[in-house]
Enzyme design. Structure first.
Site, PDB file in Angstrom:
ATOM      1  N   ASP A  24      -4.635  -3.545   1.969  1.00 55.83           N
ATOM      2  CA  ASP A  24      -4.759  -1.993   1.789  1.00 55.83           C
ATOM      3  C   ASP A  24      -6.158  -1.851   1.681  1.00 55.83           C
ATOM      4  O   ASP A  24      -7.029  -2.147   2.023  1.00 55.83           O
ATOM      5  CB  ASP A  24      -4.609  -2.062   0.523  1.00 55.83           C
ATOM      6  CG  ASP A  24      -4.600  -0.695   0.018  1.00 55.83           C
ATOM      7  OD1 ASP A  24      -5.069   0.866   1.426  1.00 55.83           O
ATOM      8  OD2 ASP A  24      -4.597   0.272  -1.941  1.00 55.83           O
TER       9      ASP A  24
ATOM     10  N   ASP B  98      -2.599   2.489   7.136  1.00 55.89           N
ATOM     11  CA  ASP B  98      -3.723   1.644   6.111  1.00 55.89           C
ATOM     12  C   ASP B  98      -3.250   0.348   5.671  1.00 55.89           C
ATOM     13  O   ASP B  98      -3.680  -0.208   4.228  1.00 55.89           O
ATOM     14  CB  ASP B  98      -4.627   2.544   5.664  1.00 55.89           C
ATOM     15  CG  ASP B  98      -4.768   3.556   4.160  1.00 55.89           C
ATOM     16  OD1 ASP B  98      -2.652   3.756   4.323  1.00 55.89           O
ATOM     17  OD2 ASP B  98      -5.101   4.216   3.731  1.00 55.89           O
ATOM     18  N   GLU B  99      -1.633   0.142   5.693  1.00 59.10           N
ATOM     19  CA  GLU B  99      -1.792  -0.959   4.716  1.00 59.10           C
ATOM     20  C   GLU B  99      -0.462  -1.283   5.881  1.00 59.10           C
ATOM     21  O   GLU B  99       0.030  -0.906   6.569  1.00 59.10           O
ATOM     22  CB  GLU B  99      -0.940   0.407   3.831  1.00 59.10           C
ATOM     23  CG  GLU B  99      -1.356   0.380   2.351  1.00 59.10           C
ATOM     24  CD  GLU B  99      -0.566   0.970   1.342  1.00 59.10           C
ATOM     25  OE1 GLU B  99      -0.628   1.050   0.243  1.00 59.10           O
ATOM     26  OE2 GLU B  99       0.017   2.144   1.266  1.00 59.10           O
TER      27      GLU B  99
END
Lengths: 412, 382
Positions: free
Chosen positions: A6, A101-102
């Site tokens: 993350d 974003d992960e």
């Protein structure tokens, strides 16, 4: 073993990495700083002031007036996100992007058997992200996606948390039920009303009670409380199909003018339809999202009898839902999305509404906008009162358009 | 209320009226049928408020009256009763039916007939009559093309147009269209026509098939209602329906007149080919590919389910052409055409094609035509 990587305050960190003068300062990424809207991302420096993603910009300004307000550049973040995926792919083919974003990264046997081995690789990935991109990432390591995801939130930023099922229980059983992945505020309220306050309470809840209260998901929630999850990791190269496509916009000011609101719905429907066509999907459920000035959000949906990527049909439904749902209070945010997606059929011709010329016209209009931008052509009905939306709402560019612009262009 | 009626007469009336009773109605009374006994006849009515069927059958009425009973349950029991006279009476809040000269009886709970929706008398401003067989054929040749999409309600039915020279039935869902005509004077019907809902026509069509009289169509344009009335032997059957609001799209405009390529094929051969090959077709698009070559066509399909190809002889002299179709649409069209051969009149692989019977239909006064829009093949230009 599975990692969940993350990125810490991703958008804000990217801006800080690219603009040295922002480093060490509170940075708030938003749609257009001159307008209303919500915080898209807040750097760690801004968080002590209480600023959070999703918060109205006005509130953020009150909390943190000295922050740097930066207009988000989605194409940059998507490009970087793709570069990060490339990085993970050098470690393993099992990479599943979870959001911009992960990502889940699978480390299958025989190479990696233990939590420690997986954590060692996670540490190397974390260092590589820092040295190559100047960005921080928090990584969770676990035997399944659930534990990895929850572990990633234990220590932030730049945290690394490895938990086996046992460790997961030690860490999460004392916590409130909301901390469990999949338990939202509403579900949490119901759980508390049944006497399950912590994840541990839920783990020891009698199964019939859970089944009675929550149906089929009851036993799944209980399994989750034990840190058990068998959701498969779906590697990136196998493609992850979107579940829905939608656009929403926070209006320049709260508005109760039906003409303007319906014009905005038309514009949103047009953008959704365009994205469906651009990425080769058709959908059959149209959802309207309506948020009023008190931040009360309401969604209404209706299914079509067949699949569509036609903005006029999406708009017709969105407008019909709007006319039923809207109580004439000022509206803050409007959204239109289409779900129940299927790969576009090979193109069933239409005798009336979309004749061949009409279809060619739509394709030509799409090409113009691909080249000249979204604002180059808009439906006339969305220009009511000359208060057209002057800028493209966040995310209005299709992933395909973004990929073409990215250094990894054509990466399908 | 008391009457004596033949089991066959009662079973017929209940069965037909049940056809208009919705299986899941919000109002309990709408799952009932209404029984009304008057001098010498029993009228049984079922309605879902959109379509109403009323059947009048002869009987001997001792005491007139009205009563409502559960449609499905009443039908199920009456159907099984032995042939011969039945005595139907309402006593003590129940409807009792005695059969077989006192051999047996059944009792049914009743609902207050006063609450049953009032079926308005139709104030017709136009009327026209059509042979029952003609009507059922015209419906069968068109109804399958009607849309079930809520967003275009005017397409959820069949357009019925009249005039001095012919009657025309048209149905379309925007992807295919079918049109059936019958020569003759049908001036009782307006030229711009009325749109009869699909469901009403399904009911009417069944009655038209067994009708022993012409079917009379009455239209109350102002109230957007129509009634179809026919005799079935001694029984009088009437179907009342709400009409759909137009405007109906200008269908004449989309029927291509000068499509240059012509392909003739034996209908049964083509149906066999499409039927086999479509087993591999995608569940959503049902796409099959036609490869037209001089003297023959290939029908093929390939998906992750499997692949197949079927070659058949055809009269085709044009240049080679690839064209995609929804197999479901094709099969329905081919099934509706009664002639041995059919002709496809085509333009490009993206333009509407015409499918027509080759030679005259069995009924010389009748004609039919179907339109189908192709499916764009993934490799097609455009």
């Amino acid at each position: 073993m599975i990692l969940l990587i993350d990125m810490d305050a991703f958008f804000a960190s990217v801006e800080q990495a690219h603009h040295p003068h922002l480093r060490g300062r509170p940075v708030i990424v938003c749609g257009d700083p001159g307008r209303r809207g919500v915080v898209t991302a807040a750097s760690y420096e801004a968080r002590p002031f209480g600023v959070r993603a999703g918060m109205p910009l006005q509130q953020a300004r009150r909390l943190c007036p000295d922050a740097e307000y930066v207009e988000g550049r989605p194409e940059k973040y998507v490009a970087l996100s793709l570069q990060l995926l490339e990085l993970y792919l050098r470690y393993t083919p099992d990479v599943e992007p979870f959001s911009v974003d992960e990502a889940f990264v699978g480390l299958p046997p025989p190479g990696v058997r233990t939590l420690e081995q997986a954590a060692a690789i996670a540490c190397r990935i974390q260092e590589e992200i820092a040295s190559r991109f100047g960005l921080g990432a928090s990584i969770g390591v676990g035997p399944n996606k659930l534990v990895a995801k929850l572990a990633s939130g234990v220590r932030k930023p730049r945290g690394l948390t490895a938990l086996d099922e046992e460790g997961f229980r030690g860490e999460f059983w004392p916590r409130d039920v909301e901390h469990l992945w999949g338990v939202g505020p509403k579900l949490a309220v119901r759980m508390r009303s049944l006497g399950f306050k912590t994840v541990g309470d839920l783990a020891h809840a009698p199964e019939p009670v859970l089944r009675g209260a929550f149906g089929v998901i009851g036993p799944q929630l209980r399994a989750a409380a034990w840190g058990r999850d068998d959701t498969p990791l779906i590697p990136y190269h196998q493609g992850v199909d979107p579940k829905s496509m939608g656009h929403e916009v926070t209006l320049p000011e709260d508005c109760d003018d039906p003409e303007f609101l319906e014009g905005t719905l038309l514009r949103l429907s047009d953008q959704v339809a365009r994205r469906l066509r651009g990425e080769g999907w058709v959908g059959r459920t149209v959802t309207l999202k309506l948020r009023d000035r008190a931040f009360e959000t309401l969604t209404r949906q209706r299914a079509l009898p067949d699949f569509t990527d036609d903005h006029a049909r999406i708009f017709e439904i969105a407008r019909a839902l709007f006319r039923i749902a809207w109580k004439r209070d000022p509206v803050r945010l409007l959204g239109v999305s289409v779900s129940g997606l299927e790969r576009s059929p090979a193109g069933q011709g239409e005798l009336f509404t979309r004749d061949e010329r009409g279809r060619l016209l739509v394709r030509a209009l799409d090409r113009v906008r691909d080249r000249l931008g979204e604002a180059s052509l808009v439906p006339a009905g969305s220009l009511t009162h000359r208060r057209a939306l002057g800028h493209v709402p966040f995310g209005a560019l299709s992933a395909r358009a973004l990929e073409r612009k990215s250094p990894l262009g054509g990466g399908h | 209320m008391q009457l004596t009626i033949q089991q066959a007469d009662l079973a017929f009336a209940v069965g037909r009226a049940l056809g208009s009773v919705s299986s899941k109605s919000p109002l309990p009374l709408l799952s009932c049928i209404l029984l009304e006994a008057e001098a010498g006849s029993l009228r049984i009515t079922g309605t879902d408020l959109d379509v109403t069927t009323a059947v009048t059958v002869p009987c001997t009425v001792a005491t007139p009256g009205r009563v409502a009973v559960s449609a499905r349950h009443f039908n199920e029991v009456v159907r099984k009763m032995p042939r011969g006279p039945l005595v139907l009476s309402v006593t003590g809040g129940q409807c009792e039916v005695r059969y077989g000269d006192g051999k047996g009886w059944s009792k049914f709970p009743i609902q207050d007939a006063a609450d049953f929706p009032r079926i308005p008398d139709l104030k017709a401003d136009t009327r026209v009559s059509l042979g029952g067989d003609v009507l059922s054929r015209m419906v069968a040749r068109t109804i399958f093309s009607a849309s079930s999409e809520e967003t275009r309600p005017m397409l959820n039915g069949v357009l019925v147009q009249g005039g001095d020279k012919q009657a025309v039935f048209v149905a379309t869902d925007g992807h295919r269209l079918s049109k059936a005509t019958r020569k003759g004077a049908f001036s009782g019907l307006a030229k711009d026509g009325v749109i009869v809902p699909t469901r009403a026509f399904q009911t009417v069509s069944r009655i038209a098939e067994e009708a022993t009289s012409p079917v009379e169509l009455q239209v109350a344009g102002a109230r957007n209602q129509a009634a179809f009335t026919a005799q079935v032997g001694e029984y009088r059957v009437q179907v009342l329906t709400r009409l759909l609001e137009g405007p109906y799209p200008n269908y004449e405009q989309v029927i291509p007149r000068g499509n240059p390529r012509e392909m003739r094929v034996r209908r049964s051969d083509l149906m066999e080919a499409v039927d086999i090959v479509a087993s591999h077709a995608d569940n959503v698009t049902r796409q099959v590919r036609f490869s037209l070559r001089p003297g023959r066509i290939g029908v093929s399909s390939a998906t992750e389910l499997g692949a197949g190809e079927h070659q058949l002889d055809a009269q085709y002299a044009g240049e080679a052409m690839e064209i995609g179709y929804n197999a479901g649409y094709l099969m329905e069209i081919l099934r509706s055409i009664p002639t041995e051969e059919v002709v496809f009149r085509l333009n490009t692989s993206l333009a509407a094609g015409v499918i027509e019977p080759v030679g005259a239909l069995p009924e010389a006064e009748e004609e039919m035509l179907c339109l189908i829009m192709p499916l764009r093949l993934p490799d097609a230009a455009g």
